[in-house]
Design a protein around this motif. Structure first.
Motif, PDB file in Angstrom:
ATOM      1  N   GLY A 228       0.819  -1.213   0.000  1.00  0.00           N
ATOM      2  CA  GLY A 228       0.000   0.000   0.000  1.00  0.00           C
ATOM      3  C   GLY A 228       0.847   1.254   0.000  1.00  0.00           C
ATOM      4  N   THR A 229       1.884   1.267   0.817  1.00  0.00           N
ATOM      5  CA  THR A 229       2.805   2.401   0.889  1.00  0.00           C
ATOM      6  C   THR A 229       4.219   1.885   1.099  1.00  0.00           C
ATOM      7  OG1 THR A 229       2.382   2.608   3.262  1.00  0.00           O
ATOM      8  CG2 THR A 229       1.129   4.059   1.800  1.00  0.00           C
ATOM      9  N   LEU A 230       5.188   2.656   0.612  1.00  0.00           N
ATOM     10  CA  LEU A 230       6.593   2.311   0.759  1.00  0.00           C
ATOM     11  C   LEU A 230       7.221   3.093   1.909  1.00  0.00           C
ATOM     12  CD1 LEU A 230       7.798   2.277  -2.961  1.00  0.00           C
ATOM     13  CD2 LEU A 230       7.709   0.305  -1.419  1.00  0.00           C
ATOM     14  N   PRO A 231       8.239   2.527   2.548  1.00  0.00           N
ATOM     15  CA  PRO A 231       9.002   3.294   3.526  1.00  0.00           C
ATOM     16  C   PRO A 231       9.855   4.337   2.819  1.00  0.00           C
ATOM     17  CG  PRO A 231      10.039   1.182   3.149  1.00  0.00           C
ATOM     18  CD  PRO A 231       8.741   1.160   2.387  1.00  0.00           C
ATOM     19  N   THR A 232      10.454   5.234   3.583  1.00  0.00           N
ATOM     20  CA  THR A 232      11.202   6.331   2.979  1.00  0.00           C
ATOM     21  C   THR A 232      12.443   5.863   2.225  1.00  0.00           C
ATOM     22  OG1 THR A 232      12.375   6.653   5.064  1.00  0.00           O
ATOM     23  CG2 THR A 232      10.428   8.016   4.672  1.00  0.00           C
ATOM     24  N   GLY A 238       7.256   1.328 -10.463  1.00  0.00           N
ATOM     25  CA  GLY A 238       6.115   1.395 -11.359  1.00  0.00           C
ATOM     26  C   GLY A 238       4.936   0.602 -10.842  1.00  0.00           C
ATOM     27  N   GLY A 239       3.830   0.694 -11.560  1.00  0.00           N
ATOM     28  CA  GLY A 239       2.618  -0.002 -11.168  1.00  0.00           C
ATOM     29  C   GLY A 239       1.517   0.208 -12.183  1.00  0.00           C
ATOM     30  N   VAL A 243      -2.940  -1.804  -8.828  1.00  0.00           N
ATOM     31  CA  VAL A 243      -1.830  -2.057  -7.891  1.00  0.00           C
ATOM     32  C   VAL A 243      -0.732  -1.041  -8.217  1.00  0.00           C
ATOM     33  CG1 VAL A 243      -0.197  -3.759  -6.993  1.00  0.00           C
ATOM     34  CG2 VAL A 243      -2.434  -4.496  -7.843  1.00  0.00           C
ATOM     35  N   PRO A 244      -0.771   0.133  -7.578  1.00  0.00           N
ATOM     36  CA  PRO A 244       0.130   1.227  -7.964  1.00  0.00           C
ATOM     37  C   PRO A 244       1.611   0.942  -7.730  1.00  0.00           C
ATOM     38  CG  PRO A 244      -1.760   2.063  -6.736  1.00  0.00           C
ATOM     39  CD  PRO A 244      -1.796   0.571  -6.607  1.00  0.00           C
TER      40      PRO A 244
END
Length: 367
Positions: A228-232, A238-239, A243-244
């Motif tokens: 859902g989200t990436l760490p810093t 890409g996506g 599924v972004p």
């Protein structure tokens, strides 16, 4: 650890290349995260990745380079298996250091099931062993999700993002796919960072289908969760609309990630030529190893293009997803038929992407 240690290996040398080949072995370790069919057992999973990496290296070796001469640098590839569900890992730094890299494959489990001790331990290993030592890593599906969730979990463990170690991890999270489970061939469009890191064959003019940079890749998928989200410390490669974040690269620090994003953006905006989208050879061979990502992760299963991966694991997983009512019969049948019909495209895309991964992680030599 009561299980006998599994090691799978394959000789890369053909008779005509023996004399010119350097005496080097690519030694990888795999942290098996699923012991049961249809994705496991561990030996089957290791063999899928062994076939994939050997196929990708042979593809890499076949590419043109400058004066047309190239020596095969790898004698063989071998993969030693450890078992995450048994909390089985190398017992010393020396044992960790004996490997050129790490593979974290798929699982029937979910990365956010942190009530399970083995998943908590895996996340700790990702943060404290792989990240801290920048161990070169390829992770897919569950591994892709675990990488992101491990860093978000660390932030929660220390009482919130504001107290997390500086420039390390924040907001990484694996979640259920909001639009339902996915199966079959899917495209993902590259970000500027993906353009930069996943285009090696195109950047040297070796594409069999196009002389312009690849802007997307079609690969095989079977999953119900996603990042859902990436760490810093992570950048999306890409996506697509559903599924972004289909792929990600992980760096030593936030500063390194931001620096590389700026570098990739400058290449992307500066020119439309294929070579301009790839880090220069000097950049890839830089003594500053922090400049490049130490890990690349995919939601897709590139290993499904191996012979065993496609004809056994991928098709069996589709059947299992149907039996569990995760997908209906029409979706399962369509995914199977579409994958067979478009297999050559999926194979080419998956191998070209893996060639790029091998170059970026230093598994495949540029010279």
């Amino acid at each position: 650890m009561s299980k006998a240690r599994i090691v799978v290996s394959n000789d890369l040398l053909s008779p005509e290349s023996i004399e010119s080949a350097a005496n080097r072995e690519l030694k990888l370790m795999m942290i098996c995260c699923e012991e049961n069919a249809p994705y496991g057992p561990a030996t089957d999973t290791a063999n899928m990745f062994l076939q994939l990496i050997c196929m990708a290296y042979e593809r890499f070796f076949s590419l043109p380079n400058g004066d047309g001469t190239k020596q095969m640098k790898l004698r063989s590839v071998n993969i030693t298996v450890y078992h995450a569900q048994d909390q089985d890992y190398p017992s010393s730094e020396q044992e960790w250091d004996s490997f050129d890299g790490v593979i974290i494959p798929g699982s029937l489990s979910s990365a956010y099931d942190t009530h399970l001790p083995w998943i908590r331990r895996l996340h700790t290993v990702i943060r404290e062993e792989i990240h801290e030592h920048r161990r070169k890593t390829l992770a897919v599906c569950f591994g892709h999700q675990s990488f992101a969730h491990a860093f978000g979990e660390a932030s929660n463990d220390v009482g919130g993002c504001e107290n997390a170690p500086k420039n390390l991890h924040r907001n990484g999270e694996a979640i259920k796919c909001p639009t339902g489970k996915k199966a079959g061939r899917k495209p993902f469009k590259f970000s500027s960072v993906g353009d930069c890191l996943l285009n090696y064959p195109f950047a040297i003019g070796a594409s069999t289908s196009s002389k312009v940079p690849r802007t997307c890749a079609e690969m095989l998928y079977t999953h119900g969760d996603m990042v859902g989200t990436l760490p810093t410390v992570g950048l999306s490669l890409g996506g697509n609309g559903e599924v972004p974040i289909q792929s990600a690269a992980y760096f030593a620090s936030l500063d390194c990630a931001l620096k590389f994003r700026q570098y990739a953006d400058s290449l992307h905006l500066g020119s439309s030529s294929s070579a301009s989208h790839l880090p220069s050879t000097d950049f890839l061979n830089s003594d500053d190893t922090k400049s490049l990502p130490y890990a690349i992760t995919f939601q897709a299963h590139p290993e499904f293009v191996s012979t065993d991966g496609f004809h056994v694991n991928f098709l069996n997983i589709l059947q299992t997803m149907e039996k569990l009512h995760h997908i209906d019969n029409d979706t399962s049948k369509q995914a199977s038929e579409d994958a067979r019909r478009n297999f050559d495209r999926v194979l080419t895309d998956s191998l070209d992407v893996l060639v790029s991964v091998g170059v970026v992680l230093g598994w495949f030599s540029l010279c």
